[in-house]
Design an enzyme around this catalytic site. Structure first.
Site, PDB file in Angstrom:
ATOM      1  N   CYS A  10       0.825  -1.208   0.000  1.00  0.00           N
ATOM      2  CA  CYS A  10       0.000   0.000   0.000  1.00  0.00           C
ATOM      3  C   CYS A  10       0.857   1.255   0.000  1.00  0.00           C
ATOM      4  O   CYS A  10       1.610   1.523   0.933  1.00  0.00           O
ATOM      5  CB  CYS A  10      -0.906  -0.071   1.230  1.00  0.00           C
ATOM      6  SG  CYS A  10      -1.469   1.465   1.869  1.00  0.00           S
TER       7      CYS A  10
ATOM      8  N   CYS B  93       0.298   3.870   2.706  1.00  0.00           N
ATOM      9  CA  CYS B  93       0.887   3.404   3.964  1.00  0.00           C
ATOM     10  C   CYS B  93       2.373   3.758   4.020  1.00  0.00           C
ATOM     11  O   CYS B  93       2.884   4.188   5.049  1.00  0.00           O
ATOM     12  CB  CYS B  93       0.739   1.892   4.119  1.00  0.00           C
ATOM     13  SG  CYS B  93      -0.949   1.308   4.037  1.00  0.00           S
TER      14      CYS B  93
END
Lengths: 304, 102
Positions: B28, B31
């Site tokens: 991600c 993230c």
């Protein structure tokens, strides 16, 4: 006062930064996301950028960013909320109240994901509805998901998810896909992907989180149970800042030719936000280079 | 330094003080972008504990807390959930929630 302000640090903006710096123009790259490299960062795999076969999108973006940093481009994390034409320059106002002035602007603000605008979409966003398969795919190990769309993004999302989820449905409103042939073939050869064609989603249903999608096919309502839904139905250009300044086409793309020249003096458009046929990393990078060259010529003509 | 948590030690990790639980995934991008911001917050605020949960490995915790988007930050005060941010956030937004919990 900068020679060039580049709005957006995706492949188009970063390529423009490299060329502008090499032309010895004072350059600032303005990006709203922390260390952002645009949408490419969300691609699980890029197979069509020359010389970097199979790179994942995040790493490709990091390489582009490192390249622009290596040639000394200056970066600012800010969101531009207004562009004001001044005498032979532009004043860019940021959301935190600052102003940046530049003689030319290379506009590479890209596009954002289009939404379906149907019932339940906002309600279940991040509660089972996602616009980013590589971000949220891992929540669906051995579960059932649906991907909505028929372009490159939808099909590559489905392929990515097929490695994690038990079952992946692709819901597409037409009979044929817009996605490239290679992706279509890969989807066809993946056992746990099932196609639902000529189907138009009309509602997302759930309680605390989503549990199904209602769609219409052959004038009939159907319900498909799904633990998660990934929406990939194309993009909308981020051209709002240029409204009233440069000409924009009926779909919202900034009208510009291959050299990036727009209807507004000193504003050049690069990448996905520009009117063109093929929106890819390689064409974005080419646009950035062309825009930097156009800006250089424009500035040298002003000075002479 | 952030603590890596899993289903076995999570309750123990969050039971005291102000804790930010960062549910992230390896693949991600948001993230990855959030990670240095969170590390900075932990470094600059000695009363804040940062706990990281990799949802690729700890699906059960994500399920328990109904986390369905990465990154999700859950703010705990003495073990009780007091706030949640889904998706990316600015440092100032995170600090605002923390200040309310102090």
């Amino acid at each position: 006062m900068y020679d060039v302000a580049i709005i957006g640090s995706g492949p188009a903006g970063l390529s423009a930064a490299v060329y502008a710096k090499r032309a010895e123009l004072s350059t600032v790259v303005i990006e709203k996301e922390y260390m952002g490299t645009g949408q490419i960062a969300q691609s699980s795999r890029v197979d069509n950028y020359l010389g970097l076969y199979g790179e994942n999108g995040f790493d490709l973006g990091e390489k582009f960013l490192a390249h622009a940093q290596a040639v000394g481009a200056e970066f600012t994390e800010a969101e531009i909320i207004e562009m004001i034409p001044d005498s032979e320059s532009y004043i860019l106002k940021t959301s935190d109240g600052k102003e940046i002035s530049a003689r030319t602007v290379i506009y590479a603000a890209g596009t954002k994901r289009r939404r379906l605008e149907i019932k339940g979409e906002s309600e279940f966003l991040s509660k089972g509805i996602s616009f980013c398969a590589v971000c949220d795919g891992s929540f669906y190990a051995n579960k059932t998901v649906a991907v909505i769309g028929g372009g490159d993004t939808a099909l590559s999302d489905a392929l990515y998810l097929s490695q994690i989820a038990k079952k992946v449905y692709i819901i597409h409103r037409r009979e044929v896909f817009r996605a490239n042939e290679a992706l279509q073939k890969a989807v066809k050869n993946t056992a746990n992907i099932e196609l639902i064609l000529n189907a138009v989603p009309v509602e997302f249903i759930g309680d605390k989180k989503i549990n199904s999608v209602k769609f219409i096919r052959n004038n009939e309502e159907n319900i498909l149970d799904a633990d998660g839904v990934f929406i990939a139905i194309g993009s909308i250009p981020n051209s709002g800042l240029l409204k009233g300044i440069a000409d924009i086409d009926e779909s919202g793309y900034v009208i510009a030719d291959e050299n990036g020249i727009t209807s507004a003096q000193g504003i050049f458009a690069a990448g996905d936000v520009r009117t063109k046929r093929l929106r890819q990393v390689i064409t974005a990078a080419a646009d950035g280079a062309n825009c930097a060259e156009s800006a250089r010529i424009y500035l040298s003509q002003k000075r002479s | 330094m952030p603590v890596k948590a899993n289903a076995q030690n999570f309750d123990e990790q969050i039971k005291e003080g102000i804790v930010i639980a960062d549910f992230y995934s390896d693949s991600c991008v948001p993230c990855k972008r959030m990670s240095p911001i969170l590390a900075e917050i932990e470094e600059e605020n000695s009363d804040i504990k940062l706990v990281k949960i990799n949802v690729n490995f700890d699906g059960s915790l994500a399920e328990k807390y109904e986390v369905m988007a990465a990154p999700t930050l859950i703010f705990f005060a003495d073990g009780e959930e007091r706030g949640r941010i889904r998706g990316t956030a600015k440092k100032s937004d995170i600090l605002e929630i923390i200040n309310k919990l102090r």
